[in-house]
Design an enzyme around this catalytic site. Sequence first.
Site, PDB file in Angstrom:
ATOM      1  N   GLU A  26      -6.848  -0.386   7.475  1.00  0.00           N
ATOM      2  CA  GLU A  26      -8.308  -0.490   7.288  1.00  0.00           C
ATOM      3  C   GLU A  26      -8.802   0.475   6.227  1.00  0.00           C
ATOM      4  N   GLY A  27      -7.981   0.653   5.171  1.00  0.00           N
ATOM      5  CA  GLY A  27      -8.285   1.614   4.122  1.00  0.00           C
ATOM      6  C   GLY A  27      -7.671   2.943   4.509  1.00  0.00           C
ATOM      7  N   ARG A  81      -6.615  -1.703  21.281  1.00  0.00           N
ATOM      8  CA  ARG A  81      -7.859  -1.744  20.488  1.00  0.00           C
ATOM      9  C   ARG A  81      -7.661  -2.558  19.218  1.00  0.00           C
ATOM     10  N   ILE A 114       0.625  -7.795   9.161  1.00  0.00           N
ATOM     11  CA  ILE A 114      -0.504  -8.499   9.761  1.00  0.00           C
ATOM     12  C   ILE A 114      -0.495  -8.373  11.292  1.00  0.00           C
ATOM     13  N   LEU A 130       1.742  20.655  25.146  1.00  0.00           N
ATOM     14  CA  LEU A 130       2.571  20.183  26.255  1.00  0.00           C
ATOM     15  C   LEU A 130       4.021  20.654  26.174  1.00  0.00           C
ATOM     16  N   PHE A 185     -10.713   5.390  -8.374  1.00  0.00           N
ATOM     17  CA  PHE A 185      -9.605   4.615  -7.782  1.00  0.00           C
ATOM     18  C   PHE A 185      -8.421   4.572  -8.729  1.00  0.00           C
ATOM     19  N   LEU A 205      -4.924 -10.164   4.612  1.00  0.00           N
ATOM     20  CA  LEU A 205      -5.454  -9.701   3.324  1.00  0.00           C
ATOM     21  C   LEU A 205      -4.356  -8.968   2.544  1.00  0.00           C
TER      22      LEU A 205
HETATM   23  P1  TGC Z   1     -15.550  -3.393  -5.503  1.00  0.00           P
HETATM   24  O1  TGC Z   1     -15.920  -3.861  -6.879  1.00  0.00           O
HETATM   25  O2  TGC Z   1     -15.871  -2.000  -5.095  1.00  0.00           O
HETATM   26  O3  TGC Z   1     -16.210  -4.348  -4.411  1.00  0.00           O
HETATM   27  C1  TGC Z   1     -16.277  -5.753  -4.576  1.00  0.00           C
HETATM   28  C2  TGC Z   1     -17.556  -6.212  -3.884  1.00  0.00           C
HETATM   29  O4  TGC Z   1     -17.492  -5.870  -2.487  1.00  0.00           O
HETATM   30  C3  TGC Z   1     -18.551  -4.964  -2.130  1.00  0.00           C
HETATM   31  N1  TGC Z   1     -17.956  -4.014  -1.178  1.00  0.00           N
HETATM   32  C4  TGC Z   1     -18.176  -4.048   0.144  1.00  0.00           C
HETATM   33  N2  TGC Z   1     -18.974  -4.816   0.890  1.00  0.00           N
HETATM   34  C5  TGC Z   1     -18.995  -4.591   2.220  1.00  0.00           C
HETATM   35  N3  TGC Z   1     -18.230  -3.665   2.825  1.00  0.00           N
HETATM   36  C6  TGC Z   1     -17.406  -2.873   2.101  1.00  0.00           C
HETATM   37  N4  TGC Z   1     -16.646  -1.963   2.710  1.00  0.00           N
HETATM   38  C7  TGC Z   1     -17.359  -3.048   0.691  1.00  0.00           C
HETATM   39  N5  TGC Z   1     -16.658  -2.457  -0.313  1.00  0.00           N
HETATM   40  C8  TGC Z   1     -17.043  -3.064  -1.449  1.00  0.00           C
HETATM   41  C9  TGC Z   1     -18.992  -4.355  -3.435  1.00  0.00           C
HETATM   42  O5  TGC Z   1     -20.326  -3.920  -3.361  1.00  0.00           O
HETATM   43  C10 TGC Z   1     -18.810  -5.513  -4.393  1.00  0.00           C
HETATM   44  O6  TGC Z   1     -19.887  -6.410  -4.162  1.00  0.00           O
HETATM   45  P2  TGC Z   1     -20.439  -7.366  -5.347  1.00  0.00           P
HETATM   46  O7  TGC Z   1     -21.591  -8.065  -4.740  1.00  0.00           O
HETATM   47  O8  TGC Z   1     -20.819  -6.429  -6.463  1.00  0.00           O
HETATM   48  O9  TGC Z   1     -19.325  -8.272  -5.716  1.00  0.00           O
HETATM   49  O10 TGC Z   1     -14.002  -3.718  -5.276  1.00  0.00           O
HETATM   50  P3  TGC Z   1     -12.697  -2.935  -5.724  1.00  0.00           P
HETATM   51  O11 TGC Z   1     -11.679  -3.944  -6.101  1.00  0.00           O
HETATM   52  O12 TGC Z   1     -13.051  -1.870  -6.723  1.00  0.00           O
HETATM   53  O13 TGC Z   1     -12.184  -2.290  -4.344  1.00  0.00           O
HETATM   54  C11 TGC Z   1     -12.806  -1.291  -3.718  1.00  0.00           C
HETATM   55  C12 TGC Z   1     -11.915  -0.703  -2.589  1.00  0.00           C
HETATM   56  C13 TGC Z   1     -10.768   0.082  -3.140  1.00  0.00           C
HETATM   57  C14 TGC Z   1     -12.864   0.226  -1.859  1.00  0.00           C
HETATM   58  C15 TGC Z   1     -11.391  -1.820  -1.662  1.00  0.00           C
HETATM   59  O14 TGC Z   1     -10.437  -2.571  -2.312  1.00  0.00           O
HETATM   60  C16 TGC Z   1     -10.793  -1.289  -0.371  1.00  0.00           C
HETATM   61  O15 TGC Z   1     -11.543  -1.035   0.575  1.00  0.00           O
HETATM   62  N6  TGC Z   1      -9.433  -1.136  -0.293  1.00  0.00           N
HETATM   63  C17 TGC Z   1      -8.767  -0.799   0.947  1.00  0.00           C
HETATM   64  C18 TGC Z   1      -8.058  -2.038   1.479  1.00  0.00           C
HETATM   65  C19 TGC Z   1      -8.111  -2.133   2.963  1.00  0.00           C
HETATM   66  O16 TGC Z   1      -8.863  -1.451   3.644  1.00  0.00           O
HETATM   67  N7  TGC Z   1      -7.330  -3.049   3.520  1.00  0.00           N
HETATM   68  C20 TGC Z   1      -7.360  -3.306   4.937  1.00  0.00           C
HETATM   69  C21 TGC Z   1      -6.610  -4.560   5.273  1.00  0.00           C
HETATM   70  S1  TGC Z   1      -6.956  -5.194   6.890  1.00  0.00           S
HETATM   71  C22 TGC Z   1      -6.286  -4.087   7.941  1.00  0.00           C
HETATM   72  O17 TGC Z   1      -5.795  -3.061   7.615  1.00  0.00           O
HETATM   73  C23 TGC Z   1      -6.370  -4.476   9.362  1.00  0.00           C
HETATM   74  S2  TGC Z   1      -5.707  -3.335  10.462  1.00  0.00           S
HETATM   75  C24 TGC Z   1      -6.363  -4.019  11.831  1.00  0.00           C
HETATM   76  C25 TGC Z   1      -6.024  -3.405  13.095  1.00  0.00           C
HETATM   77  O18 TGC Z   1      -4.860  -3.594  13.577  1.00  0.00           O
HETATM   78  O19 TGC Z   1      -6.943  -2.781  13.730  1.00  0.00           O
HETATM   79  P1  FAD Z   2      -0.509   1.623  -0.751  1.00  0.00           P
HETATM   80  O1  FAD Z   2      -1.753   0.954  -1.186  1.00  0.00           O
HETATM   81  O2  FAD Z   2       0.766   1.314  -1.468  1.00  0.00           O
HETATM   82  O3  FAD Z   2      -0.718   3.189  -0.753  1.00  0.00           O
HETATM   83  C1  FAD Z   2       0.358   4.131  -0.752  1.00  0.00           C
HETATM   84  C2  FAD Z   2      -0.237   5.538  -0.902  1.00  0.00           C
HETATM   85  O4  FAD Z   2      -0.939   5.642  -2.136  1.00  0.00           O
HETATM   86  C3  FAD Z   2      -1.243   5.853   0.201  1.00  0.00           C
HETATM   87  O5  FAD Z   2      -1.127   7.211   0.543  1.00  0.00           O
HETATM   88  C4  FAD Z   2      -2.576   5.587  -0.488  1.00  0.00           C
HETATM   89  O6  FAD Z   2      -3.644   6.338   0.097  1.00  0.00           O
HETATM   90  C5  FAD Z   2      -2.268   6.048  -1.903  1.00  0.00           C
HETATM   91  N1  FAD Z   2      -3.132   5.438  -2.917  1.00  0.00           N
HETATM   92  C6  FAD Z   2      -3.335   4.124  -3.167  1.00  0.00           C
HETATM   93  N2  FAD Z   2      -4.201   3.956  -4.181  1.00  0.00           N
HETATM   94  C7  FAD Z   2      -4.566   5.203  -4.593  1.00  0.00           C
HETATM   95  C8  FAD Z   2      -5.440   5.715  -5.601  1.00  0.00           C
HETATM   96  N3  FAD Z   2      -6.147   4.893  -6.380  1.00  0.00           N
HETATM   97  N4  FAD Z   2      -5.561   7.054  -5.735  1.00  0.00           N
HETATM   98  C9  FAD Z   2      -4.875   7.900  -4.932  1.00  0.00           C
HETATM   99  N5  FAD Z   2      -4.014   7.483  -3.959  1.00  0.00           N
HETATM  100  C10 FAD Z   2      -3.869   6.149  -3.797  1.00  0.00           C
HETATM  101  N6  FAD Z   2      -3.460  -5.595   6.627  1.00  0.00           N
HETATM  102  C11 FAD Z   2      -4.071  -6.804   6.836  1.00  0.00           C
HETATM  103  O7  FAD Z   2      -4.487  -7.462   5.888  1.00  0.00           O
HETATM  104  N7  FAD Z   2      -4.219  -7.291   8.093  1.00  0.00           N
HETATM  105  C12 FAD Z   2      -3.788  -6.623   9.194  1.00  0.00           C
HETATM  106  O8  FAD Z   2      -3.963  -7.090  10.312  1.00  0.00           O
HETATM  107  C13 FAD Z   2      -3.143  -5.368   9.011  1.00  0.00           C
HETATM  108  N8  FAD Z   2      -2.622  -4.705  10.082  1.00  0.00           N
HETATM  109  C14 FAD Z   2      -1.881  -3.573   9.864  1.00  0.00           C
HETATM  110  C15 FAD Z   2      -1.186  -3.006  10.955  1.00  0.00           C
HETATM  111  C16 FAD Z   2      -0.386  -1.888  10.742  1.00  0.00           C
HETATM  112  C17 FAD Z   2       0.373  -1.312  11.879  1.00  0.00           C
HETATM  113  C18 FAD Z   2      -0.306  -1.300   9.462  1.00  0.00           C
HETATM  114  C19 FAD Z   2       0.518  -0.063   9.247  1.00  0.00           C
HETATM  115  C20 FAD Z   2      -0.961  -1.876   8.398  1.00  0.00           C
HETATM  116  C21 FAD Z   2      -1.751  -3.032   8.575  1.00  0.00           C
HETATM  117  N9  FAD Z   2      -2.366  -3.678   7.496  1.00  0.00           N
HETATM  118  C22 FAD Z   2      -2.997  -4.873   7.687  1.00  0.00           C
HETATM  119  C23 FAD Z   2      -2.136  -3.205   6.145  1.00  0.00           C
HETATM  120  C24 FAD Z   2      -2.950  -1.967   5.749  1.00  0.00           C
HETATM  121  O9  FAD Z   2      -4.294  -2.293   5.562  1.00  0.00           O
HETATM  122  C25 FAD Z   2      -2.335  -1.380   4.484  1.00  0.00           C
HETATM  123  O10 FAD Z   2      -1.098  -0.812   4.863  1.00  0.00           O
HETATM  124  C26 FAD Z   2      -3.232  -0.336   3.840  1.00  0.00           C
HETATM  125  O11 FAD Z   2      -4.374  -0.939   3.291  1.00  0.00           O
HETATM  126  C27 FAD Z   2      -2.505   0.464   2.744  1.00  0.00           C
HETATM  127  O12 FAD Z   2      -1.779  -0.362   1.893  1.00  0.00           O
HETATM  128  P2  FAD Z   2      -0.228  -0.031   1.549  1.00  0.00           P
HETATM  129  O13 FAD Z   2       0.476   0.179   2.841  1.00  0.00           O
HETATM  130  O14 FAD Z   2       0.256  -1.085   0.645  1.00  0.00           O
HETATM  131  O15 FAD Z   2      -0.272   1.370   0.825  1.00  0.00           O
END
Ligand code: TGC
Ligand code: FAD
Length: 394
Positions: free
Chosen positions: A374-375, A96, A169, A349, A394, A137
């Site tokens: 993905e957060g 997935r 990544i 199991l 945050f 990212l």
């Molecule tokens: P913030 O000021 O809240 O937001 C900046 C601008 O973005 C808008 N926005 C969104 N828009 C669409 N969807 C969302 N989910 C959005 N979240 C925020 C927001 O309205 C604002 O818009 P504008 O027009 O005012 O500029 O930004 P912040 O820096 O305070 O961050 C907010 C926070 C913490 C929620 C964000 O940084 C976050 O979601 N952090 C988590 C990071 C994360 O999820 N990383 C994932 C990496 S990719 C991955 O993990 C792939 S795994 C893939 C797989 O194998 O399946």
């Molecule tokens: P951190 O941000 O260092 O967090 C560490 C701990 O602190 C966590 O428990 C977190 O919840 C907590 N924490 C952080 N901030 C706060 C706060 N403000 N208050 C309280 N607690 C907090 N990323 C991509 O860009 N592309 C990909 O394709 C991708 N694929 C992935 C595949 C795998 C298998 C994995 C494991 C990760 C992948 N990621 C990818 C990265 C993933 O999105 C990050 O690992 C994730 O966003 C968390 O970041 P971090 O690991 O640096 O943890």
Amino acid sequence: MAERFKGVDFYNIEALFSEEERMVRDTVRDWVEERVLPIIQEAYLSRRFPSELIPEMAEMGMLGANLPEEYGCAGLNNVAYGLIMQELERGDSGIRSFASVQGALVMYPIYRWGSEEQKREWLPKLARGEKIGCFGLTEPDYGSNPAGMITTARKTDGGWVLNGAKMWITNGSMADVAVVWAQTREIGDRNGIRGFLVPKGTPGFSARDQKGKLSLLASDTSELVLQDVELPDEALLPGTSGLRDPLMCLTQARYGIAWGAVGAAMACYHEALSYAKQRVMFDGPIAGKQLQQQRLADMLTKITQGQLLALQLGRLKDRGEYTPAQVSLAKRANVDMACDVAREARRLLGANGILVEYSAMRHMANLESVYTYEGTHDMHTLILGLEITGISAF
Ligand code: TGC
Ligand code: FAD
């Protein structure tokens, strides 16, 4: 063919799907049964993503399935797309993940912010699985807080130079193209983050496998290094301008995960139930013991809640009425639910639950990554906290 998996449907949710949605689900369900389940144990133990499945996934329209037909995609609605994610993750979260990244994190940004030329160049090939993409990212020091990213894009005459590193990544090593997010504040961009298409083989750009994982073993996870990577102007996704853009991609992928987690939980429940019926202890099947019935009742309740959550979110998305916070709620709740179900299934199991011949422990280990990427669960808690109170914690 093995007997068809009949699903878990305590509330007749079946009746809420259209004929096309059921047909899409059943097609993918049968394919997972025939093509994924027989090989997944071997792939998991050999720590390899089964890339031989990509052409079939593409042929069946699973890549970027909710994007329009004019770019070679299936043009399905979001519920049908969600059902694809559910069935793929019933096989393995790694399968997935591959489809999520290709569709929601690579094809979606090209579709949303790419030039017409970029769309025509990349989308049909990505849909056909001839090209693979990844999404960069996260950085070593900026995971939950991508706003702080230090990867830079510097403007030159006729192009850009990228420097930095991306971590964790998915699809990274096998990708033909990376969607890389880099900050451009130094050129006076107000919001200062833009997306770039970086083709494999570009000088200065390399990918390295992430070693030592104990989760998502049937998935390619890599580090990307960008050292003075020179790109032409055409590499920029011209519609990108700030952090909102990659976060919008995350909303697409988190939506798919909310469905996918239900699939992993269904697989674990199904396995636990059939095991409980045939495992005899103290003169009777453990399915007849109250404690195991409680486990099964809890699993079924949680799965049913997760199914309804995913479906209503999908209907809202199809009507264009959903919000990112609603997606956060579903990702957070359903992945947490699936972690609980997988853990309880594994425990039911007994010793067999730690064997790869059964799927519960594999799903349990995988779901720890899904809980984090993905957060993280915590970040979605804080996103909901902000939504509820208006105060950022945050
Ligand atoms: P913030 O000021 O809240 O937001 C900046 C601008 O973005 C808008 N926005 C969104 N828009 C669409 N969807 C969302 N989910 C959005 N979240 C925020 C927001 O309205 C604002 O818009 P504008 O027009 O005012 O500029 O930004 P912040 O820096 O305070 O961050 C907010 C926070 C913490 C929620 C964000 O940084 C976050 O979601 N952090 C988590 C990071 C994360 O999820 N990383 C994932 C990496 S990719 C991955 O993990 C792939 S795994 C893939 C797989 O194998 O399946
Ligand atoms: P951190 O941000 O260092 O967090 C560490 C701990 O602190 C966590 O428990 C977190 O919840 C907590 N924490 C952080 N901030 C706060 C706060 N403000 N208050 C309280 N607690 C907090 N990323 C991509 O860009 N592309 C990909 O394709 C991708 N694929 C992935 C595949 C795998 C298998 C994995 C494991 C990760 C992948 N990621 C990818 C990265 C993933 O999105 C990050 O690992 C994730 O966003 C968390 O970041 P971090 O690991 O640096 O943890």
